[in-house]
Design a protein around this motif. Structure first.
Motif, PDB file in Angstrom:
ATOM      1  N   GLY A 101       0.799  -1.220   0.000  1.00  0.00           N
ATOM      2  CA  GLY A 101       0.000   0.000   0.000  1.00  0.00           C
ATOM      3  C   GLY A 101       0.827   1.262   0.000  1.00  0.00           C
ATOM      4  N   GLU A 102       2.162   1.131   0.074  1.00  0.00           N
ATOM      5  CA  GLU A 102       3.054   2.286   0.066  1.00  0.00           C
ATOM      6  C   GLU A 102       4.106   2.108  -1.018  1.00  0.00           C
ATOM      7  OE1 GLU A 102       4.724   2.742   3.913  1.00  0.00           O
ATOM      8  OE2 GLU A 102       2.830   3.334   4.861  1.00  0.00           O
ATOM      9  N   ALA A 103       4.600   3.231  -1.534  1.00  0.00           N
ATOM     10  CA  ALA A 103       5.650   3.181  -2.549  1.00  0.00           C
ATOM     11  C   ALA A 103       6.922   2.602  -1.945  1.00  0.00           C
ATOM     12  CB  ALA A 103       5.911   4.581  -3.099  1.00  0.00           C
ATOM     13  N   CYS A 104       7.645   1.813  -2.727  1.00  0.00           N
ATOM     14  CA  CYS A 104       8.870   1.198  -2.232  1.00  0.00           C
ATOM     15  C   CYS A 104       9.756   0.806  -3.409  1.00  0.00           C
ATOM     16  CB  CYS A 104       8.557  -0.025  -1.368  1.00  0.00           C
ATOM     17  SG  CYS A 104       7.699  -1.357  -2.254  1.00  0.00           S
ATOM     18  N   VAL A 105      11.006   0.478  -3.099  1.00  0.00           N
ATOM     19  CA  VAL A 105      11.948  -0.047  -4.094  1.00  0.00           C
ATOM     20  C   VAL A 105      12.136  -1.524  -3.823  1.00  0.00           C
ATOM     21  CG1 VAL A 105      14.278   0.115  -5.054  1.00  0.00           C
ATOM     22  CG2 VAL A 105      13.116   2.180  -4.259  1.00  0.00           C
ATOM     23  N   MET A 106      12.126  -2.327  -4.877  1.00  0.00           N
ATOM     24  CA  MET A 106      12.285  -3.766  -4.720  1.00  0.00           C
ATOM     25  C   MET A 106      13.285  -4.312  -5.725  1.00  0.00           C
ATOM     26  SD  MET A 106       8.631  -5.018  -6.362  1.00  0.00           S
ATOM     27  CE  MET A 106       7.690  -4.162  -5.110  1.00  0.00           C
ATOM     28  N   GLN A 107      13.879  -5.411  -5.371  1.00  0.00           N
ATOM     29  CA  GLN A 107      14.770  -6.114  -6.277  1.00  0.00           C
ATOM     30  C   GLN A 107      13.928  -6.872  -7.298  1.00  0.00           C
ATOM     31  OE1 GLN A 107      17.783  -8.353  -4.255  1.00  0.00           O
ATOM     32  NE2 GLN A 107      18.208  -9.635  -6.041  1.00  0.00           N
TER      33      GLN A 107
END
Length: 262
Positions: A101-107
């Motif tokens: 539900g929140e913006a994030c950085v992922m591999q």
């Protein structure tokens, strides 16, 4: 679909379309991108295969190096800028897919990358085959399980602290100490120390180092020499800059730049 640097990654009407395919993927390549703040009804994944992508949201900045992706939930207001020639992909996901539900950085796992690139070759119109539906489900499942990364710079909400944070993020070479910056922003140093950590989840000193590293990553993507980057970021000693970058990322600036070009 394939987008050039002059066109939107996806037409606005398609990004706001909640019927039709659950996943719409596009491939983007060409000159650096610079997109103004906007939002759309679908969630969006922005992945970099070459070049550093910086995504701005109202909650913070996301730095997306090659091999990573930014996840932006539906209706999340955002803009983006690519440093250096950009080659990447994006996927637009309908709400209700069970993603964060929140913006994030992922591999980005290899299976996710391969599935997204396959989906980017599909036409938007027409009925989907069972194979296409399966690949769309794989994309959503891989996104749900992708490991998160630390390349997020959260922003505080309080007006004076937000002013200070945006200044430091935009001018990481400002060598003024925290008490001087606090005075410039019109906030007591103790108040800044306490509230900054409460609103961002990071101590100001750690937040400032991350802002410095993210700026360094952007300049490395633009192929500036390491010495010039160190000077721009306010370091008198090249070795001190390299040591800081290595502590924060696990690699030297030169190693990071070489890995980015692979």
């Amino acid at each position: 679909m394939c987008a050039t640097s002059e066109s939107p990654l996806l037409p606005v009407n398609a990004a706001n379309r909640l019927d039709g395919p659950p996943v719409i993927a596009v491939l983007a390549q060409g000159a650096p991108r610079d997109t103004a703040m906007h939002r759309h009804a679908r969630g969006q994944v922005l992945a970099s295969m070459n070049g550093l992508l910086v995504v701005e949201t109202e909650a913070g900045r996301l730095s997306v190096p090659p091999g990573c992706a930014a996840w932006l939930p539906p209706k999340c207001r955002h803009g983006m800028r690519a440093h250096g020639p950009f080659h990447g992909w994006s996927a637009y996901i309908v709400p209700g897919a069970g993603l964060p539900g929140e913006a994030c950085v992922m591999q980005v796992p290899e299976l996710l990358r391969a599935a997204a690139l396959r989906a980017a070759s599909w036409q938007l119109d027409g009925a989907w085959t069972a194979a296409q539906q399966h690949i769309a489900a794989v994309i959503i499942d891989e996104l749900s399980n992708a490991p998160s990364q630390a390349w997020t710079l959260p922003l505080p909400h309080e007006r004076r602290m937000l002013k200070l944070a945006r200044h430091v993020a935009d001018h990481p070479g400002d060598v003024r100490r925290m008490p001087e910056l606090a005075a410039w922003a019109g906030i007591a140093p103790r108040t800044l120390t306490r509230r900054f950590a409460a609103e961002t989840g990071m101590a100001f000193a750690a937040w400032r180092r991350r802002a410095c590293v993210l700026r360094a990553m952007a300049l490395l993507a633009e192929e500036l020499p390491v010495t010039a980057i160190a000077l721009e970021l306010g370091y008198d000693s090249l070795s001190a800059f390299i040591a800081m970058f290595r502590r924060e990322t696990g690699v030297t600036p030169s190693q990071y730049a070489m890995a980015r070009q692979r």
